[in-house]
Design a protein around this motif. Structure first.
Motif, PDB file in Angstrom:
ATOM      1  N   ASN B 230     103.319  85.912 -25.066  1.00  0.00           N
ATOM      2  CA  ASN B 230     104.247  87.031 -24.875  1.00  0.00           C
ATOM      3  C   ASN B 230     104.611  87.235 -23.409  1.00  0.00           C
ATOM      4  N   LEU B 234     108.185  86.933 -21.828  1.00  0.00           N
ATOM      5  CA  LEU B 234     108.748  88.050 -21.072  1.00  0.00           C
ATOM      6  C   LEU B 234     109.436  87.516 -19.816  1.00  0.00           C
ATOM      7  N   ARG B 238     113.451  87.403 -19.027  1.00  0.00           N
ATOM      8  CA  ARG B 238     113.869  88.061 -17.802  1.00  0.00           C
ATOM      9  C   ARG B 238     114.715  87.105 -16.951  1.00  0.00           C
ATOM     10  N   ILE B 250     108.893  89.023 -29.345  1.00  0.00           N
ATOM     11  CA  ILE B 250     107.499  89.277 -28.986  1.00  0.00           C
ATOM     12  C   ILE B 250     106.648  89.180 -30.246  1.00  0.00           C
ATOM     13  N   PHE B 261     105.773  95.462 -23.760  1.00  0.00           N
ATOM     14  CA  PHE B 261     106.640  94.445 -23.150  1.00  0.00           C
ATOM     15  C   PHE B 261     108.060  94.985 -22.978  1.00  0.00           C
ATOM     16  N   TYR B 265     109.987  95.164 -19.427  1.00  0.00           N
ATOM     17  CA  TYR B 265     111.174  94.303 -19.254  1.00  0.00           C
ATOM     18  C   TYR B 265     112.152  94.789 -18.178  1.00  0.00           C
TER      19      TYR B 265
END
Lengths: 226, 384
Positions: B230, B234, B238, B250, B261, B265
């Protein structure tokens, strides 16, 4: 300096020649302006293209490094599967632009940069090396597209500069001087002809006068005898 | 006799089968012995200094001999090495599934179901995008619960719906059917693949809680794995995406809730971000990984925090070497708990993971040599 020999040294010939000369001088002026413009354009474009080329090379080097890393970590199998998953294909649009009468290509890309979730492969089953490689390839492709358009423009402009330069030089060193020489030649010829005509007339006049004199004398002698 | 019955009845009696410790002792010992036969660190070091032909020969003389001999007729060089490694991995996994008794069999099969997802998605994609079956065969890894014969049958089917119907009875069939119910649209395959992986972890989680030996110890490991995936995703989202809701990407079930998360973010503030990472208990892992990558024991948590913030603020993904270091830590972690519980499900998972990384390591060395990289550089990509 050479002059044209196929023109008749007549008034009509001279006028036509003068027209041509005027035309050539005008063309020379316009073409040298165009040449200056083209050179200016190239001087602006060349550093840009150089920069784009350097960027392209650096991105290519980075992609090569990443492809090695991706092959090492994912293997042929992982790479092939990621490649099979791709759903969006980049497209290229071609159009034309006019720079000083030169048609140059404009290349634009569509779907070159894609979102990581729209590429087609699942995010949860792949590693980030695939992302990095895909991004790197997208950047490389974008650089190729920009560079290709500008490089083609630069090449065409340079070819045009050479062509126009040749014409300008030809006009400057060959056409215009030849025409000027020819004009001079024709005027000289015409003067010469005029002089010849005058002298011929004098001759004729003299001959005529002599003949008349002779006739008079003969007539006088005949009358004296009779 | 008891063992024979368990094999035939194993599917019916997952949760209530009376385990005999002998079953555990047998399989765990066998796999521990197999694990001991895996390539050691010293051998990797030697391999790093060999050229491609020598590596080829080395692989041909070890565990991979049969596969190399089998494929040598049609392939050569790096393609042969890769194909032999992949085939060996698939066969090894199949054999582990064969020899694992009872509920452990179920767990092993579940654990290997990721390869089923791999194969099924590949077959489905081949039907949608008209990829010839021959090309697909080259990249299939029949290491999961779906047998090679079945995959072959799926490959011969014409449409996606036929393939899905052919998979009736497969554990993840409902997800597949639901995913494809709406018909093809762009991004469908990625969405279905993601949902399959989520279900895969959910099932694995459920199995680990079902009362098998060592199940309680697998759970923290699984949670760690999910968290790492995860966090990795992430960063990937991003750096390369503009989506605002990341929860669909996720995996639930980790130590950290998907909402965590989602909150992380959009963060643009360093303090807040570092606090989040600390809350995720990710900083110690990161610090260890950084020490490993830079070979410097004097690094402190602030260095790790600076690095991770730099990557985050510049919207870049973590370096591979960092990810490799995290994988190394994860593997080390499972090995430690497997040693503490020698007769449980852990040694099996430990062996499967080690085997997977052995294959990956050999491929890395061979590919690295092919690309002409220097041994020190290749070493950074190895999990030892």
């Amino acid at each position: 300096m050479a002059y044209q020999t196929d023109v008749k040294p007549t008034r009509a010939g001279l006028l036509a020649l003068r027209n041509r000369l005027r035309m050539a001088r005008k063309a020379y002026k316009i073409l040298s302006m165009k040449l200056d413009g083209l050179i200016l354009e190239v001087t602006h474009l060349a550093p840009e293209v150089k920069k784009e080329y350097d960027l392209l090379i650096s991105r290519y080097a980075r992609t090569k490094l990443l492809i090695a890393a991706a092959y090492m970590m994912e293997g042929t199998v992982g790479m092939t599967v990621a490649a099979y998953s791709v759903e969006v294909n980049p497209e290229i649009d071609l159009s034309q632009r006019n720079v000083f009468g030169v048609k140059v290509p404009v290349i634009t890309g569509k779907n070159v940069k894609t979102d990581v979730v729209e590429r087609g492969y699942g995010l949860l089953g792949t590693t980030l090396v695939i992302d990095d490689l895909a991004t790197s390839y997208e950047e490389l492709l974008a650089a190729i597209i920009t560079y290709a358009g500008n490089e083609a423009t630069l090449k065409r402009l340079l070819a045009e500069i050479e062509r126009i330069g040749r014409r300008v030089r030809a006009l400057e060193h060959q056409v215009i001087p030849t025409l000027e020489e020819t004009e001079l030649y024709i005027s000289r010829m015409r003067d010469e002809i005029e002089r010849e005509d005058t002298s011929r007339l004098f001759h004729v006049k003299r001959r005529k006068e002599e003949a008349a004199l002779r006739d008079d004398q003969e007539r006088k002698m005949r009358s004296d005898i009779s | 006799m008891v063992y024979r019955e368990t094999v035939t009845d194993r599917r019916r009696s997952l949760h209530h089968f009376p385990f005999t410790p002998t079953g555990y002792i047998y399989i765990c010992t066998r796999l521990t012995v197999r694990k001991a036969r895996l390539i050691t660190k010293d051998q990797y070091m030697r391999l790093l200094n060999m050229d491609l032909n020598q590596i080829s020969r080395f692989i041909g003389e070890t565990e991979y001999q049969n596969e190399v001999n089998e494929l040598a007729g049609s392939l050569s060089g790096i393609a042969l090495i890769e194909a032999a490694l992949t085939k060996n991995l698939a066969e090894t996994y199949q054999s582990v599934v064969e020899i694992t008794p009872g509920a452990l069999h179920e767990l092993t099969e579940r654990y290997l179901a990721r390869w089923d997802i791999w194969n099924v998605m590949l077959v489905l994609r081949s039907r949608q995008f008209d990829i010839p079956a021959d090309k697909i065969r080259q990249v299939l890894i029949p290491a999961g619960g779906i047998r090679p014969g079945k995959i072959e049958m799926l490959l011969s089917m014409r449409t996606i719906n036929d393939v899905i119907e052919g998979l009736e009875g497969w554990e993840l069939y409902p997800d597949l059917k639901e995913g494809f119910a709406s018909g093809y649209h762009k991004g469908l395959f990625a969405d279905v693949e993601n949902s399959l992986y989520k279900s895969f972890y959910k099932n694995l989680y459920r199995d680990a809680r079902s009362g098998i030996r060592g199940g309680d110890y697998i759970l923290p490991y699984l949670r760690l794995e999910i968290d790492i995936i995860n966090i990795r995703n992430l960063f990937r989202l991003r750096s390369g995406s503009r989506v605002s809701d990341i929860r669909p990407y996720i995996i639930p079930g980790g130590n950290l809730h998907p909402d965590f998360f989602q909150q992380m973010y959009p963060i643009e503030d360093k303090q807040q971000f570092i606090a989040g990472m600390q809350q995720a208990k990710f900083m110690p892992i990161l610090l260890e990984a950084l020490k490993d990558v830079r070979c410097d024991e004097n690094l402190c948590e602030a260095d790790a925090a600076n690095l991770i913030w730099k990557l985050w603020s510049e919207r870049r993904t973590p370096l591979f070497s960092m990810m490799m270091a995290v994988t190394r830590l994860r593997l080390h972690h499972i090995e430690q708990i497997a040693k503490r519980h020698p007769f449980s499900a852990l040694p099996i998972i430990s062996y499967l993971e080690h085997k997977r990384h052995e294959v990956a390591n050999l491929r890395t060395i061979a590919r690295g040599k092919q690309f002409g990289l220097d041994p020190d550089h290749i070493r950074r990509y190895l999990v030892m």
